[in-house]
Design a protein around this motif. Structure first.
Motif, short mmCIF file in Angstrom:
data_model
loop_
_atom_site.label_atom_id
_atom_site.label_comp_id
_atom_site.label_asym_id
_atom_site.label_seq_id
_atom_site.Cartn_x
_atom_site.Cartn_y
_atom_site.Cartn_z
N ALA A 140 30.85 40.52 21.55
CA ALA A 140 31.28 41.56 22.47
C ALA A 140 32.84 41.00 23.26
O ALA A 140 32.94 39.73 23.26
CB ALA A 140 30.62 41.86 23.47
N PRO A 141 33.62 42.04 23.46
CA PRO A 141 34.88 41.59 24.12
C PRO A 141 34.62 40.69 25.48
O PRO A 141 33.76 41.01 26.03
CB PRO A 141 35.44 42.82 24.43
N ALA A 142 35.34 39.82 25.53
CA ALA A 142 35.61 38.98 26.79
C ALA A 142 35.28 39.86 28.26
O ALA A 142 34.59 39.48 28.98
CB ALA A 142 36.41 37.87 26.81
N ASP A 143 36.08 40.80 28.09
CA ASP A 143 36.12 41.44 29.42
C ASP A 143 34.75 42.39 29.61
O ASP A 143 34.55 42.54 30.63
CB ASP A 143 37.36 42.37 29.35
N ARG A 144 34.40 42.68 28.63
CA ARG A 144 32.93 43.36 28.55
C ARG A 144 31.81 42.46 28.94
O ARG A 144 31.10 42.70 30.11
CB ARG A 144 32.56 44.16 27.08
N VAL A 145 31.86 41.16 28.48
CA VAL A 145 30.79 40.36 28.92
C VAL A 145 30.96 39.88 30.22
O VAL A 145 30.05 39.77 31.04
CB VAL A 145 31.02 38.99 27.94
N ALA A 146 32.28 39.81 30.89
CA ALA A 146 32.49 39.30 32.30
C ALA A 146 31.90 40.40 33.14
O ALA A 146 31.29 39.91 34.23
CB ALA A 146 34.15 39.35 32.46
N LYS A 147 31.58 41.46 32.84
CA LYS A 147 31.05 42.73 33.79
C LYS A 147 29.75 42.57 33.75
O LYS A 147 29.23 42.99 34.70
CB LYS A 147 31.58 43.96 33.34
N ARG A 148 29.18 41.78 32.55
CA ARG A 148 27.50 42.01 32.48
C ARG A 148 26.86 41.18 33.50
O ARG A 148 25.75 41.58 33.76
CB ARG A 148 27.23 41.61 31.16
N TYR A 149 27.39 40.19 34.15
CA TYR A 149 26.51 39.52 35.05
C TYR A 149 26.11 40.32 36.15
O TYR A 149 24.95 40.41 36.71
CB TYR A 149 27.24 38.19 35.57
N THR A 150 27.20 41.16 36.80
CA THR A 150 27.05 42.25 37.66
C THR A 150 26.08 43.06 37.26
O THR A 150 25.27 43.32 38.13
CB THR A 150 28.23 42.83 38.43
N GLN A 151 26.21 43.59 36.25
CA GLN A 151 25.39 44.47 35.79
C GLN A 151 23.92 44.06 35.67
O GLN A 151 22.96 45.10 35.95
CB GLN A 151 25.75 45.20 34.33
N ILE A 152 23.50 42.77 35.16
CA ILE A 152 22.19 42.49 35.10
C ILE A 152 21.85 42.14 36.44
O ILE A 152 20.65 42.55 36.64
CB ILE A 152 22.46 41.12 34.39
N ASN A 153 22.52 41.84 37.30
CA ASN A 153 22.00 41.66 38.75
C ASN A 153 21.57 42.87 39.25
O ASN A 153 20.58 43.16 40.00
CB ASN A 153 22.99 40.86 39.79
N ASP A 154 22.35 43.69 39.13
CA ASP A 154 21.99 45.41 39.60
C ASP A 154 20.93 45.98 38.86
O ASP A 154 19.79 46.71 39.44
CB ASP A 154 23.28 46.31 39.20
N PHE A 155 20.74 45.49 37.63
CA PHE A 155 19.46 46.19 36.80
C PHE A 155 18.22 45.36 37.41
O PHE A 155 17.18 46.00 37.56
CB PHE A 155 19.50 45.64 35.51
#
Length: 273
Positions: A140-155
């Motif tokens: 996955a693109p690095a910029d997309r992966v970088a957003k996932r930590y926040t998304q996971i915390n929100d989930f």
């Protein structure tokens, strides 16, 4: 016998260096009948707590396992959750996404398997593959992966707010220990099925995976969904620590049998025919 689990909990925002964390720690304990008795005591308590959780039907527990290959995920789940009533436990293994799963966002297949009220859910691998495997292998693109930590915390915050207690465990082993486990599998025909030659490709990227784990542990261990790094090379200690962790979590949840929706006094047992 009590394991100091706080030693293994990652504090929110804590900088994590896995190389400094022992993979064979036993806190001075040794494999003994006393340890076995304590483990059995935890299982007895879990049996009662699970029944109350199921009967109450208003909250749930999600237990997430992550580890390198041969880290002991399967055997941990079997030893700690296997003895519980299967009606109230759901175990899900997240491997390479199917074509259908890959056509959705990475949390789609995860959210579908989150435990419902009254259930214990166990994830063998999880949504964290999106910041581990996909990060290390550039899937996955690095910029997309970088957003996932926040998304996971929100989930995970969403799950917590809606009544699901989330606990995450990394089973921590060394690269040398993994090699011995691989060799052991190749010496036993009944374990051949557990060996995949592609595991050696993953092993070659060990340092990259450790770095990815460190970021995920640091950025995604929260008050409502903590990470624990459990030393997993001594399986008896690993199992003891995990059983205690599940028990203490359920005790904090404090599930209670619901009150009857009828008057028990109106139905004396000896009057039933």
């Amino acid at each position: 016998i009590t394991v100091d689990l706080e030693r293994y909990r990652i504090r929110p925002g804590e900088s994590v260096d896995l190389a400094t964390r022992a993979t064979d720690d036993t806190q001075g304990l040794s494999d003994s009948d006393e340890v076995d008795d304590q483990f059995d005591e935890h299982l007895d308590a879990l049996d009662d707590l699970q029944e109350r959780l199921y009967a109450q039907g208003s909250q749930s527990l999600l237990f997430v396992f992550q580890a390198m290959d041969a880290g002991g995920k399967d055997s941990s789940i079997r030893k700690v959750f296997g003895p519980l009533n299967p009606q109230g436990v759901r175990v899900w293994s997240f491997k390479v996404p199917s074509k259908k799963e890959a056509a959705h966002d990475y949390l789609w297949r995860i959210h579908r398997r989150a435990p419902g009220d009254g259930y214990i859910g166990v994830f063998n691998r999880s949504h964290y593959e999106a910041v581990l495997v996909e990060k290390v292998l550039d899937l996955a693109p690095a910029d997309r992966v970088a957003k996932r930590y926040t998304q996971i915390n929100d989930f995970e915050r969403l799950l917590s707010d809606e009544g699901t207690t989330v606990v995450k465990v990394m089973l921590h082993i060394s690269k040398a220990y993994q090699l011995e486990r691989f060799k052991r599998r190749l010496r036993k025909p009944d374990k051949f099925w557990k060996f995949n030659p592609s595991d050696l490709d993953t092993r070659a990227l060990w340092d990259d995976y450790m770095a990815a784990f460190e970021v995920a542990l640091s950025r995604c261990s929260t008050v409502h969904a903590p990470w624990y790094v459990i030393p997993a090379e001594n399986r008896w200690f690993r199992n003891l620590a995990l059983a205690q962790l599940v028990r203490e979590t359920l005790e904090r949840m404090d599930p209670q049998f619901p009150p009857p929706d009828f008057d028990p006094a109106a139905y004396p047992p000896d009057s039933l025919v």
